[in-house]
Design an enzyme around this catalytic site. Structure first.
Site, PDB file in Angstrom:
ATOM      1  N   HIS A   1     -51.185-113.753  34.479  1.00 60.97           N
ATOM      2  CA  HIS A   1     -52.442-113.881  33.726  1.00 60.97           C
ATOM      3  C   HIS A   1     -53.427-114.795  34.449  1.00 60.97           C
ATOM      4  O   HIS A   1     -54.589-114.433  34.668  1.00 60.97           O
ATOM      5  CB  HIS A   1     -52.173-114.413  32.317  1.00 60.97           C
ATOM      6  CG  HIS A   1     -51.272-113.531  31.512  1.00 60.97           C
ATOM      7  ND1 HIS A   1     -50.713-113.927  30.313  1.00 60.97           N
ATOM      8  CD2 HIS A   1     -50.820-112.266  31.730  1.00 60.97           C
ATOM      9  CE1 HIS A   1     -49.968-112.938  29.832  1.00 60.97           C
ATOM     10  NE2 HIS A   1     -50.024-111.937  30.685  1.00 60.97           N
TER      11      HIS A   1
ATOM     12  N   GLU B   1     -54.130-120.745  31.346  1.00 63.89           N
ATOM     13  CA  GLU B   1     -53.074-119.853  31.837  1.00 63.89           C
ATOM     14  C   GLU B   1     -52.473-120.385  33.140  1.00 63.89           C
ATOM     15  O   GLU B   1     -51.265-120.255  33.379  1.00 63.89           O
ATOM     16  CB  GLU B   1     -53.634-118.444  32.079  1.00 63.89           C
ATOM     17  CG  GLU B   1     -54.050-117.693  30.823  1.00 63.89           C
ATOM     18  CD  GLU B   1     -52.866-117.149  30.032  1.00 63.89           C
ATOM     19  OE1 GLU B   1     -51.705-117.364  30.448  1.00 63.89           O
ATOM     20  OE2 GLU B   1     -53.113-116.517  28.989  1.00 63.89           O
TER      21      GLU B   1
ATOM     22  N   THR C   1     -53.288-117.083  21.809  1.00 64.58           N
ATOM     23  CA  THR C   1     -53.797-116.566  23.079  1.00 64.58           C
ATOM     24  C   THR C   1     -54.048-115.064  23.002  1.00 64.58           C
ATOM     25  O   THR C   1     -54.960-114.553  23.669  1.00 64.58           O
ATOM     26  CB  THR C   1     -52.838-116.885  24.246  1.00 64.58           C
ATOM     27  OG1 THR C   1     -51.507-116.475  23.901  1.00 64.58           O
ATOM     28  CG2 THR C   1     -52.829-118.372  24.549  1.00 64.58           C
TER      29      THR C   1
ATOM     30  N   GLU D   1     -48.666-118.232  21.231  1.00 58.90           N
ATOM     31  CA  GLU D   1     -48.770-116.903  21.830  1.00 58.90           C
ATOM     32  C   GLU D   1     -49.695-116.006  21.003  1.00 58.90           C
ATOM     33  O   GLU D   1     -50.432-115.183  21.550  1.00 58.90           O
ATOM     34  CB  GLU D   1     -47.379-116.260  21.948  1.00 58.90           C
ATOM     35  CG  GLU D   1     -46.455-116.935  22.949  1.00 58.90           C
ATOM     36  CD  GLU D   1     -46.770-116.607  24.388  1.00 58.90           C
ATOM     37  OE1 GLU D   1     -47.856-116.051  24.666  1.00 58.90           O
ATOM     38  OE2 GLU D   1     -45.943-116.894  25.260  1.00 58.90           O
TER      39      GLU D   1
ATOM     40  N   TRP E   1     -47.586-104.274  34.838  1.00 57.91           N
ATOM     41  CA  TRP E   1     -48.806-104.308  35.640  1.00 57.91           C
ATOM     42  C   TRP E   1     -48.816-105.550  36.537  1.00 57.91           C
ATOM     43  O   TRP E   1     -48.205-106.570  36.208  1.00 57.91           O
ATOM     44  CB  TRP E   1     -50.047-104.290  34.755  1.00 57.91           C
ATOM     45  CG  TRP E   1     -50.221-105.482  33.860  1.00 57.91           C
ATOM     46  CD1 TRP E   1     -49.751-105.640  32.597  1.00 57.91           C
ATOM     47  CD2 TRP E   1     -50.925-106.703  34.175  1.00 57.91           C
ATOM     48  NE1 TRP E   1     -50.108-106.876  32.088  1.00 57.91           N
ATOM     49  CE2 TRP E   1     -50.830-107.547  33.040  1.00 57.91           C
ATOM     50  CE3 TRP E   1     -51.620-107.164  35.299  1.00 57.91           C
ATOM     51  CZ2 TRP E   1     -51.395-108.818  32.985  1.00 57.91           C
ATOM     52  CZ3 TRP E   1     -52.188-108.436  35.253  1.00 57.91           C
ATOM     53  CH2 TRP E   1     -52.075-109.229  34.101  1.00 57.91           C
TER      54      TRP E   1
ATOM     55  N   GLU F   1     -46.048-114.545  32.508  1.00 55.64           N
ATOM     56  CA  GLU F   1     -47.256-115.312  32.194  1.00 55.64           C
ATOM     57  C   GLU F   1     -48.040-115.673  33.455  1.00 55.64           C
ATOM     58  O   GLU F   1     -49.271-115.748  33.422  1.00 55.64           O
ATOM     59  CB  GLU F   1     -46.881-116.587  31.432  1.00 55.64           C
ATOM     60  CG  GLU F   1     -46.456-116.367  29.989  1.00 55.64           C
ATOM     61  CD  GLU F   1     -47.646-116.140  29.065  1.00 55.64           C
ATOM     62  OE1 GLU F   1     -48.770-116.503  29.455  1.00 55.64           O
ATOM     63  OE2 GLU F   1     -47.457-115.620  27.955  1.00 55.64           O
TER      64      GLU F   1
ATOM     65  N   ASP G   1     -49.658-108.528  26.455  1.00 56.53           N
ATOM     66  CA  ASP G   1     -48.519-109.346  26.890  1.00 56.53           C
ATOM     67  C   ASP G   1     -48.285-110.495  25.919  1.00 56.53           C
ATOM     68  O   ASP G   1     -47.149-110.803  25.544  1.00 56.53           O
ATOM     69  CB  ASP G   1     -48.789-109.938  28.277  1.00 56.53           C
ATOM     70  CG  ASP G   1     -48.608-108.938  29.405  1.00 56.53           C
ATOM     71  OD1 ASP G   1     -48.199-107.793  29.131  1.00 56.53           O
ATOM     72  OD2 ASP G   1     -48.871-109.312  30.565  1.00 56.53           O
ATOM     73  N   GLU G   2     -49.384-111.157  25.531  1.00 59.27           N
ATOM     74  CA  GLU G   2     -49.265-112.315  24.646  1.00 59.27           C
ATOM     75  C   GLU G   2     -48.693-111.914  23.285  1.00 59.27           C
ATOM     76  O   GLU G   2     -47.873-112.637  22.703  1.00 59.27           O
ATOM     77  CB  GLU G   2     -50.631-112.989  24.461  1.00 59.27           C
ATOM     78  CG  GLU G   2     -51.316-113.426  25.742  1.00 59.27           C
ATOM     79  CD  GLU G   2     -50.628-114.581  26.449  1.00 59.27           C
ATOM     80  OE1 GLU G   2     -49.482-114.928  26.109  1.00 59.27           O
ATOM     81  OE2 GLU G   2     -51.256-115.140  27.378  1.00 59.27           O
TER      82      GLU G   2
ATOM     83  N   HIS H   1     -44.965-111.444  23.667  1.00 61.80           N
ATOM     84  CA  HIS H   1     -44.291-112.744  23.751  1.00 61.80           C
ATOM     85  C   HIS H   1     -44.244-113.418  22.378  1.00 61.80           C
ATOM     86  O   HIS H   1     -43.246-114.056  22.025  1.00 61.80           O
ATOM     87  CB  HIS H   1     -45.009-113.643  24.753  1.00 61.80           C
ATOM     88  CG  HIS H   1     -44.975-113.110  26.152  1.00 61.80           C
ATOM     89  ND1 HIS H   1     -45.821-113.546  27.152  1.00 61.80           N
ATOM     90  CD2 HIS H   1     -44.192-112.157  26.731  1.00 61.80           C
ATOM     91  CE1 HIS H   1     -45.560-112.894  28.277  1.00 61.80           C
ATOM     92  NE2 HIS H   1     -44.575-112.039  28.036  1.00 61.80           N
TER      93      HIS H   1
END
Length: 328
Positions: A114, A76, A167, A164, A33, A111, A196-197, A200
């Site tokens: 974000h 971020e 977050t 990670e 995205w 990252e 996403d976090e 990761h």
């Protein structure tokens, strides 16, 4: 061989698999995205009405919520600090052919989106003083921070595994609050960022798990070291215009706990999860020193939980410049 050289050898061993790590845990720019996917399209006639809808929905969210969202956004956006630190880890260097540097650049690129999307959303919401937000962001990058890891990859990967996951929890809780208030677009955006976090986190915890297989005792000692000294939050030096370094962090932390976005109990839960993920209770080939470290880590969550239970979160109203009207 020195401990430092052993760590470099371990990093070289893991680097042989770095392409598979990139393919498994990261996503290319064309497939993942992008911020525009969640924002009003300025090329469409519906742009103004979509912005007005965001502004109207944003009125119903409490100031404390926006303070937390601003803090998350600034954290971020301080990405240059984190990349420069990761590139200094033993076993990682700027050589374009270095596999670990390839990982760091690709992780940074993911990252970066974000802070980008959150910043634009804050701007469109009309709820915050963006100039003050921008000043805080510049200060946070300028001030930097000391993670307590030096250039040690073992300690650094403990940090990233923990942070990670932290977050993920923060963004996921923001999504829950936004959804409860009918702010569906913000909820979806925050939930996707949280995803996403988590991905990761899974990558960095995988790195740690692989190191445990090769060098269990030293990895256990690194884990103990990081938890003894506590995980430093990236927003530790948060400040506003003309403020002192770190002057906002305690107030921001209080608001985050009061809203329920990130609490002391979350910190304890993350430690328990890491103990489980890395199966530290199952190692049988540890040195006596590492055995003691393992015992410390196994007992730490319960001890921290009892301490956290006694903490009283104040209801103090804090005046953040982020929430004051812009000076015309």
């Amino acid at each position: 061989m020195s401990i430092k050289n052993i760590r470099k050898e371990v990093m070289l061993t893991l680097e042989k698999e770095i392409d598979s790590f990139v393919d498994k845990f990261l996503i290319t720019a064309e497939k993942i995205w992008q911020p525009t996917d969640f924002l009003p399209n300025s090329q469409k006639d519906s742009f103004i009405s979509e912005v007005e809808e965001i502004r109207e929905l944003s009125k119903d969210l409490h100031d404390d919520f926006w303070v937390v969202l601003v803090g998350d956004t600034i954290t971020e956006e301080a990405l240059p600090t984190y990349e420069s630190w990761l590139m200094d880890i033993d076993g990682i260097h700027q050589n374009p052919d270095n596999g670990w540097a390839k990982w760091v650049r690709a992780w940074t690129a993911e990252e970066n989106r974000h802070g980008d999307v959150l910043n634009k959303y804050l701007y469109l919401s009309g709820r915050v003083n963006m100039r003050e937000v921008e000043i805080s962001t510049q200060h946070l990058i300028t001030d930097g921070f000391d993670l307590g890891t030096s250039s040690d990859p073992y300690k650094s990967f403990i940090y990233t595994s923990f942070q990670e996951l932290a977050t993920y929890i923060s963004h996921n809780n923001v999504a829950k609050i936004a959804r409860e208030k009918g702010h569906k677009a913000l909820a979806k955006m925050s939930r996707i960022i949280a995803g996403d976090e988590m991905r990761h986190h899974q990558a960095y915890s995988k790195f740690v798990k692989e190191i445990f297989k090769i060098d269990p005792s030293e990895m256990m000692l690194a884990f103990q070291h990081m938890m003894q000294h506590k995980i430093i939050m990236p927003a530790m030096h948060l400040r506003d215009s003309f403020g002192s370094k770190g002057g906002l962090f305690d107030d921001f932390s209080t608001v985050a706990q009061r809203v329920g976005v990130y609490t002391g109990f979350d910190y304890v839960d993350i430690l328990k999860k890491l103990n489980t993920i890395w199966e530290i209770d199952k190692f049988t080939n540890l040195t006596p020193e590492a055995e003691k470290a393992r015992d410390y880590l196994m007992n730490l969550p319960d001890r921290m939980y009892r301490i956290t239970e006694r903490i009283v979160i104040p209801k103090t109203k804090f005046d953040f410049k982020w929430m004051l009207p812009a000076q015309l």
